[in-house]
Design a protein around this motif. Structure first.
Motif, PDB file in Angstrom:
ATOM      1  N   THR A  92      -1.925  15.863  -8.986  1.00 18.89           N
ATOM      2  CA  THR A  92      -1.856  14.491  -9.447  1.00 18.89           C
ATOM      3  C   THR A  92      -2.026  13.554  -8.260  1.00 18.89           C
ATOM      4  O   THR A  92      -1.401  13.751  -7.226  1.00 18.89           O
ATOM      5  N   ILE A  93      -2.880  12.566  -8.418  1.00 18.30           N
ATOM      6  CA  ILE A  93      -3.069  11.520  -7.419  1.00 18.30           C
ATOM      7  C   ILE A  93      -2.954  10.201  -8.166  1.00 18.30           C
ATOM      8  O   ILE A  93      -3.733   9.927  -9.073  1.00 18.30           O
ATOM      9  N   LYS A  94      -1.974   9.384  -7.800  1.00 13.73           N
ATOM     10  CA  LYS A  94      -1.699   8.175  -8.562  1.00 13.73           C
ATOM     11  C   LYS A  94      -2.641   7.012  -8.267  1.00 13.73           C
ATOM     12  O   LYS A  94      -2.923   6.211  -9.145  1.00 13.73           O
ATOM     13  N   ASN A  95      -3.100   6.892  -7.005  1.00 16.71           N
ATOM     14  CA  ASN A  95      -3.865   5.699  -6.651  1.00 16.71           C
ATOM     15  C   ASN A  95      -4.902   5.993  -5.570  1.00 16.71           C
ATOM     16  O   ASN A  95      -4.924   7.077  -4.998  1.00 16.71           O
ATOM     17  N   LYS A  96      -5.754   5.009  -5.297  1.00 13.02           N
ATOM     18  CA  LYS A  96      -6.854   5.157  -4.352  1.00 13.02           C
ATOM     19  C   LYS A  96      -6.349   5.437  -2.938  1.00 13.02           C
ATOM     20  O   LYS A  96      -6.928   6.254  -2.222  1.00 13.02           O
ATOM     21  N   SER A  97      -5.272   4.783  -2.521  1.00 12.62           N
ATOM     22  CA  SER A  97      -4.722   5.002  -1.174  1.00 12.62           C
ATOM     23  C   SER A  97      -4.267   6.450  -1.002  1.00 12.62           C
ATOM     24  O   SER A  97      -4.479   7.057   0.049  1.00 12.62           O
ATOM     25  N   GLU A  98      -3.641   7.005  -2.026  1.00 17.36           N
ATOM     26  CA  GLU A  98      -3.195   8.396  -1.978  1.00 17.36           C
ATOM     27  C   GLU A  98      -4.394   9.349  -1.941  1.00 17.36           C
ATOM     28  O   GLU A  98      -4.379  10.347  -1.225  1.00 17.36           O
ATOM     29  N   VAL A 109      -7.148  14.817 -17.618  1.00 21.41           N
ATOM     30  CA  VAL A 109      -5.995  14.031 -18.022  1.00 21.41           C
ATOM     31  C   VAL A 109      -4.838  14.326 -17.068  1.00 21.41           C
ATOM     32  O   VAL A 109      -4.424  15.474 -16.918  1.00 21.41           O
ATOM     33  N   GLU A 110      -4.373  13.265 -16.379  1.00 20.53           N
ATOM     34  CA  GLU A 110      -3.231  13.363 -15.462  1.00 20.53           C
ATOM     35  C   GLU A 110      -3.439  14.342 -14.313  1.00 20.53           C
ATOM     36  O   GLU A 110      -2.481  14.758 -13.677  1.00 20.53           O
ATOM     37  N   GLN A 111      -4.683  14.738 -14.025  1.00 16.82           N
ATOM     38  CA  GLN A 111      -4.909  15.717 -12.961  1.00 16.82           C
ATOM     39  C   GLN A 111      -6.251  15.482 -12.290  1.00 16.82           C
ATOM     40  O   GLN A 111      -7.217  15.082 -12.924  1.00 16.82           O
ATOM     41  N   ILE A 112      -6.297  15.735 -10.991  1.00 15.58           N
ATOM     42  CA  ILE A 112      -7.513  15.604 -10.198  1.00 15.58           C
ATOM     43  C   ILE A 112      -7.865  16.970  -9.635  1.00 15.58           C
ATOM     44  O   ILE A 112      -7.004  17.685  -9.120  1.00 15.58           O
ATOM     45  N   LEU A 113      -9.145  17.327  -9.720  1.00 15.61           N
ATOM     46  CA  LEU A 113      -9.653  18.558  -9.115  1.00 15.61           C
ATOM     47  C   LEU A 113     -10.733  18.156  -8.121  1.00 15.61           C
ATOM     48  O   LEU A 113     -11.636  17.388  -8.461  1.00 15.61           O
ATOM     49  N   ILE A 114     -10.650  18.648  -6.891  1.00 18.31           N
ATOM     50  CA  ILE A 114     -11.652  18.360  -5.877  1.00 18.31           C
ATOM     51  C   ILE A 114     -12.349  19.669  -5.534  1.00 18.31           C
ATOM     52  O   ILE A 114     -11.704  20.642  -5.143  1.00 18.31           O
ATOM     53  N   PHE A 115     -13.683  19.685  -5.709  1.00 12.83           N
ATOM     54  CA  PHE A 115     -14.495  20.875  -5.473  1.00 12.83           C
ATOM     55  C   PHE A 115     -15.495  20.615  -4.357  1.00 12.83           C
ATOM     56  O   PHE A 115     -15.944  19.497  -4.176  1.00 12.83           O
ATOM     57  N   ARG A 116     -15.902  21.681  -3.668  1.00 12.93           N
ATOM     58  CA  ARG A 116     -17.035  21.621  -2.751  1.00 12.93           C
ATOM     59  C   ARG A 116     -18.060  22.630  -3.245  1.00 12.93           C
ATOM     60  O   ARG A 116     -17.729  23.755  -3.569  1.00 12.93           O
ATOM     61  N   TYR A 117     -19.299  22.192  -3.298  1.00 11.12           N
ATOM     62  CA  TYR A 117     -20.395  23.052  -3.726  1.00 11.12           C
ATOM     63  C   TYR A 117     -21.241  23.403  -2.507  1.00 11.12           C
ATOM     64  O   TYR A 117     -21.680  22.525  -1.778  1.00 11.12           O
ATOM     65  N   ASP A 118     -21.457  24.692  -2.262  1.00 13.96           N
ATOM     66  CA  ASP A 118     -22.357  25.108  -1.186  1.00 13.96           C
ATOM     67  C   ASP A 118     -23.100  26.368  -1.588  1.00 13.96           C
ATOM     68  O   ASP A 118     -22.930  26.881  -2.683  1.00 13.96           O
ATOM     69  N   GLU A 119     -23.933  26.880  -0.670  1.00 19.38           N
ATOM     70  CA  GLU A 119     -24.792  28.006  -1.032  1.00 19.38           C
ATOM     71  C   GLU A 119     -24.025  29.314  -1.215  1.00 19.38           C
ATOM     72  O   GLU A 119     -24.545  30.251  -1.810  1.00 19.38           O
ATOM     73  N   TYR A 120     -22.801  29.386  -0.721  1.00 12.87           N
ATOM     74  CA  TYR A 120     -22.040  30.633  -0.811  1.00 12.87           C
ATOM     75  C   TYR A 120     -21.060  30.648  -1.980  1.00 12.87           C
ATOM     76  O   TYR A 120     -20.799  31.684  -2.563  1.00 12.87           O
ATOM     77  N   THR A 121     -20.500  29.509  -2.293  1.00  8.61           N
ATOM     78  CA  THR A 121     -19.585  29.429  -3.421  1.00  8.61           C
ATOM     79  C   THR A 121     -20.072  28.336  -4.357  1.00  8.61           C
ATOM     80  O   THR A 121     -20.392  27.238  -3.917  1.00  8.61           O
ATOM     81  N   ILE A 122     -20.140  28.651  -5.613  1.00 11.29           N
ATOM     82  CA  ILE A 122     -20.624  27.670  -6.591  1.00 11.29           C
ATOM     83  C   ILE A 122     -19.680  26.477  -6.637  1.00 11.29           C
ATOM     84  O   ILE A 122     -20.084  25.351  -6.595  1.00 11.29           O
ATOM     85  N   ASP A 123     -18.395  26.731  -6.709  1.00 14.59           N
ATOM     86  CA  ASP A 123     -17.430  25.639  -6.776  1.00 14.59           C
ATOM     87  C   ASP A 123     -16.105  26.083  -6.164  1.00 14.59           C
ATOM     88  O   ASP A 123     -15.287  26.682  -6.811  1.00 14.59           O
ATOM     89  N   GLU A 124     -15.952  25.754  -4.896  1.00 10.69           N
ATOM     90  CA  GLU A 124     -14.715  26.074  -4.179  1.00 10.69           C
ATOM     91  C   GLU A 124     -13.694  24.984  -4.485  1.00 10.69           C
ATOM     92  O   GLU A 124     -13.918  23.805  -4.196  1.00 10.69           O
ATOM     93  N   LEU A 125     -12.554  25.360  -5.066  1.00 11.75           N
ATOM     94  CA  LEU A 125     -11.505  24.397  -5.387  1.00 11.75           C
ATOM     95  C   LEU A 125     -10.741  24.053  -4.114  1.00 11.75           C
ATOM     96  O   LEU A 125     -10.164  24.926  -3.476  1.00 11.75           O
TER      97      LEU A 125
END
Length: 127
Positions: free
Chosen positions: A110-116, A89-105
C-alpha cells in the motif's frame, strides 16, 4: 476510493512531503522543505483543525513521475528494462520488464500518496 484526500498523521511529514493547506476557502499546495521541517506544533495544529490534507495516490500521480501504469496484465506494449506500476484496489505493484524476466516484482503493498511513492522508488533505486 470514496475520498480523494485524507488528513495526514504528523509522522508522515518529511522533506519533500507534498500536502495542501486551507487558506480561507482555497487549498494551497505546499512541500516540506529544509526550512520548515521543525515546526511540528504548527503541523499538529493544522491536523487537529483539519486544515491540511494529502491527495491519495492515483494514476495521474504515477504518470506525472514518468511511469507507465496499467490496470490489467498487458505486457506487449512495454519496452525491455521499463518499470511499470500496476494499480489494484488498495494495492500497488511495481514491476520491471527485461530480457531475462518477463515481469520481476519489485514491490507489493500500500502506498498512500505521491511523496511516499517517491520515497519507495528511491529505496528501490528506480529514481
Amino acid at each position: 476510493m470514496k475520498n480523494k484526500y485524507y488528513t495526514p498523521e504528523v509522522e508522515e511529514f518529511h522533506v519533500g512531503f507534498e500536502y495542501q493547506v486551507l487558506d480561507g476557502d482555497v487549498w494551497i499546495n505546499e512541500v516540506v522543505g529544509l526550512d520548515n521541517t521543525g515546526d511540528l506544533e504548527f503541523l499538529k495544529d493544522l491536523i487537529i483543525e483539519e486544515s491540511c490534507r494529502v491527495k491519495y495516490l492515483d494514476r495521474e500521480d504515477i504518470e506525472s513521475l514518468g511511469f507507465v501504469t496499467y490496470m490489467k496484465s498487458v505486457k506487449d506494449s512495454f519496452k525491455l528494462g521499463s518499470t511499470v506500476i500496476r494499480l489494484k484496489v488498495e494495492q500497488i505493484l511495481i514491476f520491471r520488464y527485461d530480457e531475462y524476466t518477463i515481469d520481476e516484482l519489485l514491490f507489493k503493498g500500500t502506498i498512500k500518496n505521491k511523496s511516499e511513492l517517491k520515497r519507495i522508488l528511491k529505496q528501490l533505486n528506480i529514481i
